[in-house]
Design a protein around this motif. Sequence first.
Motif, mmCIF file in Angstrom:
data_model
loop_
_atom_site.group_PDB
_atom_site.id
_atom_site.type_symbol
_atom_site.label_atom_id
_atom_site.label_comp_id
_atom_site.label_asym_id
_atom_site.label_seq_id
_atom_site.Cartn_x
_atom_site.Cartn_y
_atom_site.Cartn_z
ATOM 1 N N ASP A 49 0.656 -1.131 0.053
ATOM 2 C CA ASP A 49 0.038 0.095 0.209
ATOM 3 C C ASP A 49 0.921 1.257 0.049
ATOM 4 O O ASP A 49 0.496 2.124 -0.585
ATOM 5 C CB ASP A 49 -1.062 0.129 1.259
ATOM 6 N N ASP A 50 1.843 1.392 0.765
ATOM 7 C CA ASP A 50 2.998 2.509 0.784
ATOM 8 C C ASP A 50 3.254 2.588 -0.584
ATOM 9 O O ASP A 50 3.516 3.499 -1.305
ATOM 10 C CB ASP A 50 4.004 2.119 1.879
ATOM 11 N N LEU A 51 3.997 1.449 -1.312
ATOM 12 C CA LEU A 51 4.380 1.438 -2.593
ATOM 13 C C LEU A 51 3.369 2.284 -3.573
ATOM 14 O O LEU A 51 3.596 3.161 -4.362
ATOM 15 C CB LEU A 51 4.533 0.145 -3.150
ATOM 16 N N LEU A 52 2.018 1.588 -3.496
ATOM 17 C CA LEU A 52 1.244 2.324 -4.333
ATOM 18 C C LEU A 52 0.828 3.879 -4.088
ATOM 19 O O LEU A 52 0.590 4.659 -5.125
ATOM 20 C CB LEU A 52 0.030 1.677 -4.035
ATOM 21 N N GLY A 57 0.408 11.095 -7.658
ATOM 22 C CA GLY A 57 0.181 12.286 -6.978
ATOM 23 C C GLY A 57 1.492 12.966 -6.158
ATOM 24 O O GLY A 57 2.657 12.471 -6.754
ATOM 25 N N GLU A 58 1.395 13.516 -5.057
ATOM 26 C CA GLU A 58 2.584 14.063 -4.569
ATOM 27 C C GLU A 58 3.461 13.136 -3.919
ATOM 28 O O GLU A 58 4.674 13.096 -3.843
ATOM 29 C CB GLU A 58 2.189 14.770 -3.288
ATOM 30 N N PHE A 63 8.844 10.207 -4.173
ATOM 31 C CA PHE A 63 9.443 9.118 -4.283
ATOM 32 C C PHE A 63 10.400 8.989 -5.326
ATOM 33 O O PHE A 63 11.649 8.607 -5.389
ATOM 34 C CB PHE A 63 8.629 7.699 -4.654
ATOM 35 N N GLU A 64 10.269 9.999 -6.605
ATOM 36 C CA GLU A 64 11.233 10.197 -7.623
ATOM 37 C C GLU A 64 12.238 11.001 -7.075
ATOM 38 O O GLU A 64 13.603 10.566 -7.420
ATOM 39 C CB GLU A 64 10.341 11.042 -8.471
ATOM 40 N N MET A 96 -5.451 2.612 -8.377
ATOM 41 C CA MET A 96 -4.828 2.621 -9.455
ATOM 42 C C MET A 96 -4.600 0.956 -10.152
ATOM 43 O O MET A 96 -4.915 0.085 -9.334
ATOM 44 C CB MET A 96 -3.174 2.646 -8.916
ATOM 45 N N LYS A 97 -4.819 0.954 -11.396
ATOM 46 C CA LYS A 97 -4.916 -0.421 -12.013
ATOM 47 C C LYS A 97 -3.714 -0.929 -12.041
ATOM 48 O O LYS A 97 -2.668 -0.325 -11.926
ATOM 49 C CB LYS A 97 -5.417 -0.055 -13.581
ATOM 50 N N PRO A 98 -3.697 -2.283 -11.737
ATOM 51 C CA PRO A 98 -2.493 -3.145 -11.602
ATOM 52 C C PRO A 98 -1.431 -2.964 -12.764
ATOM 53 O O PRO A 98 -0.267 -2.870 -12.329
ATOM 54 C CB PRO A 98 -2.955 -4.542 -11.534
#
Length: 155
Positions: A49-52, A57-58, A63-64, A96-98
Amino acid sequence: MKIICDTREQAPFGFVSYDCEMVAGTLTTGDYSLAGLLDRCAVERKSLDDLLGCLTGEGRERFERELARASGLECFAVVVEASMQDMAEGRYRSRMKPHAALQSVLAFQVRHSCPFIWCGNRAGAEYATYHFLRHYLRNAQERLRIVLRAHGDAT
């Protein structure tokens, strides 16, 4: 081996079954690193869930930036407490779609030369984090021995 765990880590590993000492500290990149090697090696831990949350968004922008900083390290990986199949089957809370999620992760890996290690679960992620850092440390020590031997031979 002394593992440094970032003080902001939400759910730190205990490394109870591993031969190491864990110390809290402030890391500029990642959640885990090695004492004396903070500027060379790190691991970022992510639940699914954190990865998603890092793919939209922000969260994506943050992450980038993290991955861009990590590209300056010799060794860095994102350790995921889930399997790639979990993501592919949408076993998360995001809308978000897989396919889009998987494509984002693959793009990050290519763009930032950063492996994502799919560990299946939390215990697997702890195992991967410990051994990733252990192997890096062993390799760094061996490189240092080679340099010292070469220096010793030259004098």
